[in-house]
Design an enzyme around this catalytic site. Structure first.
Site, mmCIF file in Angstrom:
data_model
loop_
_atom_site.group_PDB
_atom_site.id
_atom_site.type_symbol
_atom_site.label_atom_id
_atom_site.label_comp_id
_atom_site.label_asym_id
_atom_site.label_seq_id
_atom_site.Cartn_x
_atom_site.Cartn_y
_atom_site.Cartn_z
ATOM 1 N N LYS A 180 37.269 64.241 -82.543
ATOM 2 C CA LYS A 180 36.559 65.289 -83.278
ATOM 3 C C LYS A 180 35.268 65.723 -82.545
ATOM 4 O O LYS A 180 34.887 65.100 -81.550
ATOM 5 C CB LYS A 180 36.259 64.782 -84.693
ATOM 6 C CG LYS A 180 37.520 64.451 -85.507
ATOM 7 C CD LYS A 180 38.317 65.681 -85.775
ATOM 8 C CE LYS A 180 39.598 65.520 -86.567
ATOM 9 N NZ LYS A 180 40.250 64.278 -86.771
HETATM 10 C C1 LIG Z 1 42.162 68.597 -90.876
HETATM 11 C C2 LIG Z 1 41.909 67.129 -91.061
HETATM 12 N N1 LIG Z 1 41.486 66.700 -92.265
HETATM 13 C C3 LIG Z 1 41.230 65.389 -92.482
HETATM 14 C C4 LIG Z 1 41.401 64.454 -91.503
HETATM 15 C C5 LIG Z 1 41.160 63.016 -91.802
HETATM 16 O O1 LIG Z 1 40.100 62.484 -91.074
HETATM 17 P P1 LIG Z 1 40.053 60.937 -90.703
HETATM 18 O O2 LIG Z 1 41.030 60.687 -89.609
HETATM 19 O O3 LIG Z 1 38.628 60.741 -90.245
HETATM 20 O O4 LIG Z 1 40.360 60.167 -91.932
HETATM 21 C C6 LIG Z 1 41.840 64.857 -90.241
HETATM 22 C C7 LIG Z 1 42.022 63.856 -89.178
HETATM 23 O O5 LIG Z 1 42.664 64.006 -88.194
HETATM 24 C C8 LIG Z 1 42.103 66.216 -90.010
HETATM 25 O O6 LIG Z 1 42.548 66.658 -88.822
#
Ligand SMILES: Cc1ncc(COP(=O)(O)O)c(C=O)c1O
Length: 374
Positions: A180
């Protein structure tokens, strides 16, 4: 292999983490509020709640929004499953609106078609960092009295009409997973200007427990705390937040580098009939988390396999969420979003991250052009 995305960790990031490891607090210490303050100031909001990951951030936001049994929440199918799973966590029902064929983001016109008397909120996901059409989404939300949560997992630093993503809606969530815009290893955050949401988010992050005298029903003494709601242990550590603080100082540099890489890709593929490059909504700045192309006139699977064979770890973002077996088994067999499915059948994410070297990008460009004959 050249990956599609990766973290940028520098010596001062490592030192920031080491310092916390030598300090008194590994968790629930001062780095949490420091990181929250940096993100809140950056996006321009009053409140920020750092949390264990982007998924728990979405769960917390749905909880604070009061999503429960019988409530429908409209979101996009072209996203990571977490954007919709969070609705299920709270007992609600995710409803999928199709995407715009140009931006790949949720189409406001289809949101409006999917609204019922049970609709409670919209979760807008800024795919690849490209902001959604927020004015149109807010207009619909106002008309139907809906809450708007933005899943900004890809979009820390993205801008919509001169305002940072995070400052536009009721709540916005971020993810700090390694690929990210900035990373804390695992990590997430919810930002809001609403004090009521903020208090609920703080409770939810830590078992529903508070020591705040103003919130407790009684106080037996200085040791006292009360559980006011059913929360989770979704806390993030000071170790992670120290890394987050260090990374925040570099965010604008990372974003600038991503933009340079993107303009090089755009230029290289501009005359290529077999490749559709990303479209950008006017008056927006994308954080360019991903560089998604559509491969036309060629079998995407073959292009994917050939690129992987040549050491380029392309990826596909995303498989429409309702196509996953869990969703198919839970009432989504008849759901079809035509644009999302069409886009899914052509897309590939090319390598994009701040430390991607010029010669690596050149290799990606030549290889893609060779395979797609342009
Ligand atoms: C669009 C989106 N929302 C939520 C998430 C969830 O984040 P995390 O992996 O930090 O739980 C991701 C993770 O890849 C994502 O791409």
């Amino acid at each position: 292999m050249i990956p599609y995305g990766r973290q940028t960790i520098e010596e001062d990031d490592i030192q920031a983490v080491v310092e916390v490891l030598k300090s008194d607090y590994l968790t629930t210490g001062p780095k949490i509020a420091e990181f929250e303050g940096m993100v809140a100031d950056y996006v321009g909001v009053k409140y920020a709640v750092a949390i264990s990951n982007g998924t728990s951030a979405l769960h917390a936001a749905c909880f604070a929004a009061g999503i429960g049994k019988g409530d429908e929440v409209i979101t996009t199918p072209l996203t990571f499953a977490a954007s919709a799973n969070c609705v299920f966590y709270c007992g609600g029902t995710p409803v999928f609106a199709d995407v715009d064929p140009k931006t790949y983001n949720i189409d406001p016109a289809d949101i409006e078609r999917k609204i019922t008397s049970n609709t409670k909120a919209i979760i807008a996901v800024h795919l690849a960092g490209q902001p959604c059409d927020m004015d149109a989404i807010h207009k619909i939300a106002r008309k139907h009295n809906l809450l708007v949560i933005e899943d900004g997992a890809h979009a820390l630093g993205s801008e919509y009409k001169g305002k940072k993503v995070g400052s536009l809606s009721d709540m916005t969530t971020f993810s700090f997973h390694p690929v990210k815009p900035i990373t804390t290893g695992e990590g997430g955050m919810i930002v809001t200007d609403n004090e009521g949401f903020y208090q609920k988010l703080m409770l939810f992050r830590s078992h529903g427990i508070t020591r705040d005298e103003n919130l407790m029903t009684r106080n037996d003494g200085p040791w006292f705390y009360q559980q006011l709601d059913l929360g989770f242990n979704y806390r993030i550590t000071d170790i992670q937040c120290a890394l987050g603080c260090s990374q925040m100082k570099k965010l604008d540099r990372f974003l600038k580098r991503r933009k340079e890489i993107v303009s090089r890709y755009n230029k290289a593929f501009a005359d290529c009939e077999n490749i559709v490059t990303p479209y950008q909504l006017p008056d927006t700045e994308s954080g360019w988390h991903l560089y998604i192309i559509q491969v036309k006139n060629y079998d995407r699977r073959k292009v994917f396999e050939q690129l992987r064979k040549k050491g380029i770890a392309v990826n596909v973002h995303y498989i429409p969420v309702y196509m996953h077996p869990y969703y198919q088994e839970h009432g989504y067999k008849e759901v079809h979003c035509k644009n999302a499915e069409e886009i899914y059948s052509h897309i590939l994410s090319l390598p994009l991250y701040p430390t991607l070297k010029e010669e690596e990008q050149e290799y990606v460009i030549t290889t893609v052009k060779q395979i797609c004959e342009c």
